[in-house]
Design a protein around this motif. Structure first.
Motif, short mmCIF file in Angstrom:
data_model
loop_
_atom_site.label_atom_id
_atom_site.label_comp_id
_atom_site.label_asym_id
_atom_site.label_seq_id
_atom_site.Cartn_x
_atom_site.Cartn_y
_atom_site.Cartn_z
N HIS A 65 0.81 -1.19 0.04
CA HIS A 65 0.08 0.00 0.05
C HIS A 65 0.86 1.21 -0.04
N SER A 66 0.33 2.23 -0.59
CA SER A 66 1.28 3.58 -0.67
C SER A 66 0.33 4.82 -0.75
N LEU A 67 0.64 5.86 -0.46
CA LEU A 67 0.03 7.31 -0.33
C LEU A 67 0.71 7.70 -1.70
N ARG A 68 0.11 8.47 -2.42
CA ARG A 68 0.54 9.10 -3.85
C ARG A 68 0.11 10.51 -3.61
N SER A 69 1.05 11.35 -4.22
CA SER A 69 0.54 12.77 -4.63
C SER A 69 1.26 13.18 -5.93
N SER A 70 0.79 13.99 -6.56
CA SER A 70 1.32 14.65 -7.95
C SER A 70 1.06 15.78 -7.76
N ILE A 71 1.90 16.65 -8.67
CA ILE A 71 1.60 18.38 -9.02
C ILE A 71 1.57 18.08 -10.47
N TRP A 72 0.29 18.70 -11.03
CA TRP A 72 0.16 18.83 -12.35
C TRP A 72 0.05 20.15 -12.59
N SER A 73 0.73 20.63 -13.77
CA SER A 73 0.64 22.13 -14.23
C SER A 73 0.06 22.25 -15.59
N LEU A 74 -0.71 23.46 -16.19
CA LEU A 74 -1.16 23.66 -17.39
C LEU A 74 -0.07 24.17 -18.13
N THR A 75 0.26 23.34 -19.15
CA THR A 75 1.49 23.98 -19.91
C THR A 75 1.05 23.90 -21.36
N ASP A 76 1.12 24.94 -22.00
CA ASP A 76 0.57 25.04 -23.49
C ASP A 76 -0.68 24.31 -23.74
N GLY A 77 -1.75 24.62 -22.72
CA GLY A 77 -3.15 24.04 -22.95
C GLY A 77 -3.20 22.58 -22.55
N LYS A 78 -2.11 21.86 -22.06
CA LYS A 78 -2.14 20.32 -21.78
C LYS A 78 -1.83 20.31 -20.12
N TRP A 79 -2.40 19.60 -19.51
CA TRP A 79 -1.83 19.31 -18.13
C TRP A 79 -0.78 18.55 -18.33
N LYS A 80 0.31 18.62 -17.58
CA LYS A 80 1.40 17.69 -17.58
C LYS A 80 1.75 17.53 -16.12
N MET A 81 2.33 16.49 -15.64
CA MET A 81 2.82 16.07 -14.52
C MET A 81 4.17 16.44 -14.02
N GLN A 82 4.33 17.51 -13.05
CA GLN A 82 5.42 17.94 -12.67
C GLN A 82 6.32 17.28 -11.78
N PHE A 83 5.56 16.69 -10.95
CA PHE A 83 6.41 16.02 -9.55
C PHE A 83 5.29 15.09 -9.23
N HIS A 84 5.83 13.81 -8.55
CA HIS A 84 5.31 12.84 -8.22
C HIS A 84 5.91 12.21 -6.60
N GLN A 85 5.18 11.93 -5.83
CA GLN A 85 5.58 11.10 -4.75
C GLN A 85 4.90 9.86 -4.12
N GLY A 86 5.60 8.64 -4.06
CA GLY A 86 4.97 7.47 -3.43
C GLY A 86 5.57 7.21 -2.11
N THR A 87 4.57 7.12 -1.01
CA THR A 87 5.17 6.75 0.19
C THR A 87 4.62 5.67 0.41
N PRO A 88 5.42 4.54 0.94
CA PRO A 88 4.86 3.15 1.58
C PRO A 88 4.00 3.29 2.71
N THR A 89 3.00 2.64 2.99
CA THR A 89 2.28 2.50 4.14
C THR A 89 1.99 1.14 4.72
N ALA A 90 2.07 0.85 5.75
CA ALA A 90 1.62 -0.45 6.32
C ALA A 90 0.43 -1.21 5.82
N GLN A 91 -0.72 -0.33 5.90
CA GLN A 91 -1.83 -0.91 5.41
C GLN A 91 -2.89 0.17 4.93
N SER A 92 -3.83 -0.38 4.19
CA SER A 92 -4.65 0.69 3.16
C SER A 92 -5.19 1.87 4.13
N HIS A 93 -5.66 1.94 5.37
CA HIS A 93 -6.09 3.06 6.12
C HIS A 93 -5.64 2.99 7.35
#
Length: 121
Positions: A93-121
């Motif tokens: 299981h992991s928590l995920r986060s991404s930062i998206w930015s609008l570039t030339d009219g398209k959404w592009k991912m700038q950054f992503h992070q995955g953090t492992p967790t022991a369980q789902s909640h």
């Protein structure tokens, strides 16, 4: 952007697209989805950069279930997404986060992070 989709649906579709094996294996698709300055803090603890990730044969093949998806607009051109992932291959299981930015009219991912967790909640 298609007005029939909510902003949340747009980003959910983008994040889910990046989990598909056929997208992950395509340098063209990945190039279109990631910004030039993209980097990631992987759940493995490694730091990845766009050119390094794309130059490898392909991103790892995955079988993941996404849940608890939310968006957090930071401005009109920048959105933070957060969600949980269950990797069916590694049983991790992991928590995920991404930062998206609008570039030339398209959404592009700038950054992503995955953090492992022991369980789902």
């Amino acid at each position: 952007m298609d007005d029939t989709f909510t902003l949340k649906e747009v980003f959910l579709n983008l994040e889910e697209k990046l989990l598909k094996p056929e997208i992950r294996a395509s340098k063209d698709e990945i190039t279109q989805l990631l910004s030039e300055n993209f980097f990631e803090f992987g759940s493995s603890g490694k730091v990845f950069y766009k050119n390094e990730s794309i130059d490898e044969v392909s991103l790892s093949k995955v079988s993941m279930k996404l849940s608890d998806f939310e968006i957090h607009p930071l401005s009109e051109q920048i959105v933070l997404t957060t969600y949980r992932i269950y990797n069916e291959v590694s049983k991790q299981h992991s928590l995920r986060s991404s930062i998206w930015s609008l570039t030339d009219g398209k959404w592009k991912m700038q950054f992503h992070q995955g953090t492992p967790t022991a369980q789902s909640h």
